[in-house]
Design a protein around this motif. Sequence first.
Motif, PDB file in Angstrom:
ATOM      1  N   VAL A 192       8.770   0.048 -10.376  1.00 47.93           N
ATOM      2  CA  VAL A 192       7.625  -0.599 -11.016  1.00 47.93           C
ATOM      3  C   VAL A 192       8.002  -2.061 -11.187  1.00 47.93           C
ATOM      4  O   VAL A 192       9.169  -2.374 -11.429  1.00 47.93           O
ATOM      5  N   GLN A 193       7.047  -2.952 -11.056  1.00 53.38           N
ATOM      6  CA  GLN A 193       7.395  -4.353 -11.220  1.00 53.38           C
ATOM      7  C   GLN A 193       6.407  -5.060 -12.139  1.00 53.38           C
ATOM      8  O   GLN A 193       5.238  -4.721 -12.202  1.00 53.38           O
ATOM      9  N   HIS A 194       6.940  -6.062 -12.844  1.00 52.26           N
ATOM     10  CA  HIS A 194       6.069  -6.966 -13.574  1.00 52.26           C
ATOM     11  C   HIS A 194       6.429  -8.384 -13.159  1.00 52.26           C
ATOM     12  O   HIS A 194       6.721  -9.244 -13.986  1.00 52.26           O
ATOM     13  N   THR A 195       6.506  -8.585 -11.858  1.00 52.06           N
ATOM     14  CA  THR A 195       6.726  -9.898 -11.255  1.00 52.06           C
ATOM     15  C   THR A 195       5.651 -10.032 -10.190  1.00 52.06           C
ATOM     16  O   THR A 195       4.952  -9.067  -9.904  1.00 52.06           O
ATOM     17  N   ASP A 196       5.543 -11.214  -9.590  1.00 50.42           N
ATOM     18  CA  ASP A 196       4.319 -11.504  -8.842  1.00 50.42           C
ATOM     19  C   ASP A 196       4.342 -11.338  -7.327  1.00 50.42           C
ATOM     20  O   ASP A 196       3.306 -11.398  -6.687  1.00 50.42           O
ATOM     21  N   SER A 197       5.504 -11.167  -6.707  1.00 48.37           N
ATOM     22  CA  SER A 197       5.481 -11.102  -5.242  1.00 48.37           C
ATOM     23  C   SER A 197       5.608  -9.656  -4.756  1.00 48.37           C
ATOM     24  O   SER A 197       6.059  -8.784  -5.492  1.00 48.37           O
ATOM     25  N   PRO A 198       5.215  -9.390  -3.507  1.00 48.53           N
ATOM     26  CA  PRO A 198       5.325  -8.024  -2.989  1.00 48.53           C
ATOM     27  C   PRO A 198       6.713  -7.666  -2.461  1.00 48.53           C
ATOM     28  O   PRO A 198       6.875  -6.671  -1.773  1.00 48.53           O
ATOM     29  N   ALA A 199       7.725  -8.459  -2.798  1.00 44.92           N
ATOM     30  CA  ALA A 199       9.061  -8.244  -2.237  1.00 44.92           C
ATOM     31  C   ALA A 199       9.630  -6.874  -2.584  1.00 44.92           C
ATOM     32  O   ALA A 199      10.205  -6.193  -1.733  1.00 44.92           O
ATOM     33  N   ALA A 200       9.449  -6.453  -3.831  1.00 45.97           N
ATOM     34  CA  ALA A 200      10.012  -5.167  -4.253  1.00 45.97           C
ATOM     35  C   ALA A 200       9.371  -4.012  -3.486  1.00 45.97           C
ATOM     36  O   ALA A 200      10.039  -3.038  -3.139  1.00 45.97           O
ATOM     37  N   LEU A 201       8.076  -4.136  -3.205  1.00 44.77           N
ATOM     38  CA  LEU A 201       7.395  -3.092  -2.431  1.00 44.77           C
ATOM     39  C   LEU A 201       7.962  -2.997  -1.022  1.00 44.77           C
ATOM     40  O   LEU A 201       8.086  -1.921  -0.457  1.00 44.77           O
ATOM     41  N   GLN A 202       8.298  -4.151  -0.460  1.00 47.83           N
ATOM     42  CA  GLN A 202       8.866  -4.139   0.890  1.00 47.83           C
ATOM     43  C   GLN A 202      10.210  -3.424   0.912  1.00 47.83           C
ATOM     44  O   GLN A 202      10.517  -2.689   1.843  1.00 47.83           O
ATOM     45  N   VAL A 203      11.008  -3.668  -0.131  1.00 48.02           N
ATOM     46  CA  VAL A 203      12.299  -2.980  -0.214  1.00 48.02           C
ATOM     47  C   VAL A 203      12.070  -1.479  -0.356  1.00 48.02           C
ATOM     48  O   VAL A 203      12.717  -0.674   0.313  1.00 48.02           O
ATOM     49  N   ALA A 204      11.108  -1.095  -1.211  1.00 49.75           N
ATOM     50  CA  ALA A 204      10.798   0.319  -1.409  1.00 49.75           C
ATOM     51  C   ALA A 204      10.369   0.961  -0.088  1.00 49.75           C
ATOM     52  O   ALA A 204      10.799   2.065   0.260  1.00 49.75           O
ATOM     53  N   GLU A 205       9.537   0.250   0.648  1.00 48.90           N
ATOM     54  CA  GLU A 205       9.064   0.747   1.938  1.00 48.90           C
ATOM     55  C   GLU A 205      10.250   1.013   2.878  1.00 48.90           C
ATOM     56  O   GLU A 205      10.344   2.059   3.502  1.00 48.90           O
ATOM     57  N   GLU A 206      11.152   0.038   2.916  1.00 50.24           N
ATOM     58  CA  GLU A 206      12.283   0.147   3.830  1.00 50.24           C
ATOM     59  C   GLU A 206      13.234   1.257   3.406  1.00 50.24           C
ATOM     60  O   GLU A 206      13.799   1.963   4.236  1.00 50.24           O
ATOM     61  N   ARG A 207      13.400   1.432   2.086  1.00 45.76           N
ATOM     62  CA  ARG A 207      14.353   2.427   1.585  1.00 45.76           C
ATOM     63  C   ARG A 207      13.719   3.805   1.436  1.00 45.76           C
ATOM     64  O   ARG A 207      14.409   4.762   1.036  1.00 45.76           O
ATOM     65  N   GLY A 208      12.426   3.918   1.695  1.00 47.51           N
ATOM     66  CA  GLY A 208      11.782   5.223   1.614  1.00 47.51           C
ATOM     67  C   GLY A 208      11.565   5.735   0.205  1.00 47.51           C
ATOM     68  O   GLY A 208      11.598   6.936  -0.030  1.00 47.51           O
ATOM     69  N   VAL A 209      11.351   4.832  -0.772  1.00 47.22           N
ATOM     70  CA  VAL A 209      10.985   5.272  -2.124  1.00 47.22           C
ATOM     71  C   VAL A 209       9.583   4.747  -2.438  1.00 47.22           C
ATOM     72  O   VAL A 209       9.006   3.988  -1.663  1.00 47.22           O
ATOM     73  N   TYR A 210       9.046   5.156  -3.584  1.00 50.51           N
ATOM     74  CA  TYR A 210       7.702   4.744  -3.968  1.00 50.51           C
ATOM     75  C   TYR A 210       7.722   3.495  -4.848  1.00 50.51           C
ATOM     76  O   TYR A 210       8.725   3.185  -5.478  1.00 50.51           O
ATOM     77  N   ALA A 211       6.587   2.809  -4.892  1.00 49.18           N
ATOM     78  CA  ALA A 211       6.458   1.645  -5.763  1.00 49.18           C
ATOM     79  C   ALA A 211       4.990   1.403  -6.076  1.00 49.18           C
ATOM     80  O   ALA A 211       4.112   2.002  -5.454  1.00 49.18           O
ATOM     81  N   PHE A 212       4.751   0.532  -7.079  1.00 45.86           N
ATOM     82  CA  PHE A 212       3.380   0.192  -7.459  1.00 45.86           C
ATOM     83  C   PHE A 212       3.132  -1.298  -7.230  1.00 45.86           C
ATOM     84  O   PHE A 212       4.000  -2.118  -7.496  1.00 45.86           O
ATOM     85  N   GLY A 213       1.943  -1.628  -6.761  1.00 42.51           N
ATOM     86  CA  GLY A 213       1.587  -3.031  -6.596  1.00 42.51           C
ATOM     87  C   GLY A 213       1.280  -3.672  -7.936  1.00 42.51           C
ATOM     88  O   GLY A 213       0.971  -2.980  -8.906  1.00 42.51           O
ATOM     89  N   GLN A 214       1.362  -4.988  -7.981  1.00 40.46           N
ATOM     90  CA  GLN A 214       1.175  -5.693  -9.241  1.00 40.46           C
ATOM     91  C   GLN A 214       0.141  -6.798  -9.079  1.00 40.46           C
ATOM     92  O   GLN A 214       0.254  -7.616  -8.165  1.00 40.46           O
ATOM     93  N   SER A 215      -0.837  -6.819  -9.960  1.00 41.62           N
ATOM     94  CA  SER A 215      -1.890  -7.836 -10.020  1.00 41.62           C
ATOM     95  C   SER A 215      -2.899  -7.755  -8.886  1.00 41.62           C
ATOM     96  O   SER A 215      -4.076  -7.949  -9.087  1.00 41.62           O
ATOM     97  N   SER A 216      -2.439  -7.527  -7.656  1.00 41.03           N
ATOM     98  CA  SER A 216      -3.413  -7.321  -6.588  1.00 41.03           C
ATOM     99  C   SER A 216      -2.945  -6.175  -5.688  1.00 41.03           C
ATOM    100  O   SER A 216      -1.800  -5.737  -5.769  1.00 41.03           O
ATOM    101  N   ASP A 217      -3.836  -5.696  -4.850  1.00 40.81           N
ATOM    102  CA  ASP A 217      -3.524  -4.574  -3.976  1.00 40.81           C
ATOM    103  C   ASP A 217      -2.533  -5.037  -2.914  1.00 40.81           C
ATOM    104  O   ASP A 217      -2.832  -5.917  -2.118  1.00 40.81           O
TER     105      ASP A 217
END
Lengths: 316, 359
Positions: free
Chosen positions: B216-241
Amino acid sequence: MSGLFEFLISDLLTVSFAVAVIGAATPLLLAATGELIVERSGVLNLGVEGMMLAGALAGFAASQELSYAVGIPAAALAGALLALIFAFFSQTLLTNQVATGLALTIFGIGITKLIGEPYTGTPLEPMAPLFSESLQQIPVIGPIVFGHDPFVYLSIVGILGTWYFLFRTRAGLILRAVGEDHSSAHALGCHVVRIRYAAILAGGAFAGLGGAYMSMVKTPQWNEGMTAGSGWIALALIVFATWRPMRLWLGAYLFGALLVLQLRIQGTGVSVGVTYFLTMVPYLATIVVLVIMSWDKVALRRHAPASIGKIFKPAS
Amino acid sequence: MKGLKAVLASAAAAVSLTAFGPASAQDDPFRVGYIYVGPISDHGWSYQHDQGRLAVEAHFGDQVETQYVENVAEGPDTARVLRQLASSGVDMIFATSFGFGDSVIDMAEQFPDVYFEHATGYQRADNVATYSGRFYEGRTILGNIAGQLTETNQIGYIASFPIPEVVRGINAFAIELRRVNPNAEVDVVWVNTWYNPSLEAEAATALIDQGADIIVQHTDSPAALQVAEERGVYAFGQSSDMIAFAPDAQLTAIVDDWSQYYIDRVQAAMDGTWASTDTWDDIDAGMVFMADYTNMPDNVAQDAEALEHAIVAGQRHPFQGPIYAQDGSEIVAEGQVLDDQSLLTMDYFVEGVTGSMPN
């Protein structure tokens, strides 16, 4: 505190930690390697951050439009192109290097924002590791040695090559001579300006690669200002390493380790003050090294290129 | 090309201002300025505010003229940018980050004729209104989904700054997470920035290495989602889709929609009915909405939707008791809910959150 001890053995001495450190250190190492060559030739280019951004954008755009194979050289080229502007001003028009370098950073931030606009918010497939799956599956050695993308190997070849060039070749000796005393080098018939042009361009190319690592591998996306100050840390790293390639290599991994450590240590329940302190350590260490060096005038002269930042104007 | 046009437009605006001084003619358009803490290209917080600005432009046409300044640092720089905008004849200013607050109050005193609006703030004055979204309602839904999907019972939470807005989000998430899955825990990592893609990615990597299987993130860029995608775990988007950055990893996203609020407020200011209000709108009002529920089994998505409906209908409050503090002591008794004032000043973690708060 038991949590901390447990953390040290269960989390720190792990393969994933080593891999994370290499990932955090690689852009710093690439950019600092380039700037080391520049500073060794007696030029101070503070435009590292700007050149990194140019490389980040060019690498991302070329990879998305064409392929990664084009993206890597495009990044180096874009960094070198920005460096060429710096070289022209500082070496041909003899402008103040500090001011020109700062201007280059500001220019780099602005121009990449302007040109990069269409690429923001577009994703890029992550780059595959260089070596085959079977090699990566060797325990411990696999992920640490074979698990990386081309940039990591490039950064290691780059720093080793720079060491060899500076201290084992005649051209490297001449470059260092120019950096120590440009007037004497000029009197001996060295082409000071030409050599510095070459060094500045090489520095730009390395900085461009450092930036591209961030936009192509670490977070495969383009966003303005995405290097977020790495260029400045690379500059500090050179002072920390006292202009020595092998110390630079070590220093880059040390700075990378501190960055990764401060994020990981938070899970252990230690006071957050500790993590703030860890974030400061690279800068504190750089200042301490500077103080120790300045203590001894002879040591300072032995380490820092003597002509650094000075304008060279050949007597005609 | 949008960037180039914006640059040219602002350059032209600057030139015309220096040439003619503050606008005074009656039929001049109503001028609205926005300041953003990040770049509008962050595809998160600042991006959504700018979408709201564009909605204002589309709604009012020639009647309203907008301009924005992005990447405004929180601190002395904020006052400089605000003063510049206000003295250039802007009629209304939206300052869209918590840290802009003190500067907004200072400048509002110096420019009593300009309407100021401060997002996520708490300080008001005669010409300063505050507004925010009840994003914590979305956090509750994230907690529900995470509690059902986690296998390691470890959730990694990338947090920016220890302000009530962020702390509230963590707690809303943790309360629902523990309600669904009493064994799950939230590991909080502070990165001390709203926007630094590389550091956000670094933090996500650290959390996943330490065993988190949902980020889960409370920061503004999609970087964490990209890491989650690459590592095969789940994540939530923040502020926008942010699904484009993580087609297999994003479960949903809390999306901010400021359009209606901005249109209403600009209208009020133009009509002369503007007042210093404190708006805190929720999912029901449309200021916050959830992106599509993806990458999860149907029953989990149905639970999430049911919870969303319950929150909208007022049957569920994200902070309803019993709520326990980190040390196990009871903060809110069963059957009671925390009032807005407690939510706005929240400075403690609830049970289920590991990690400490910087102060």
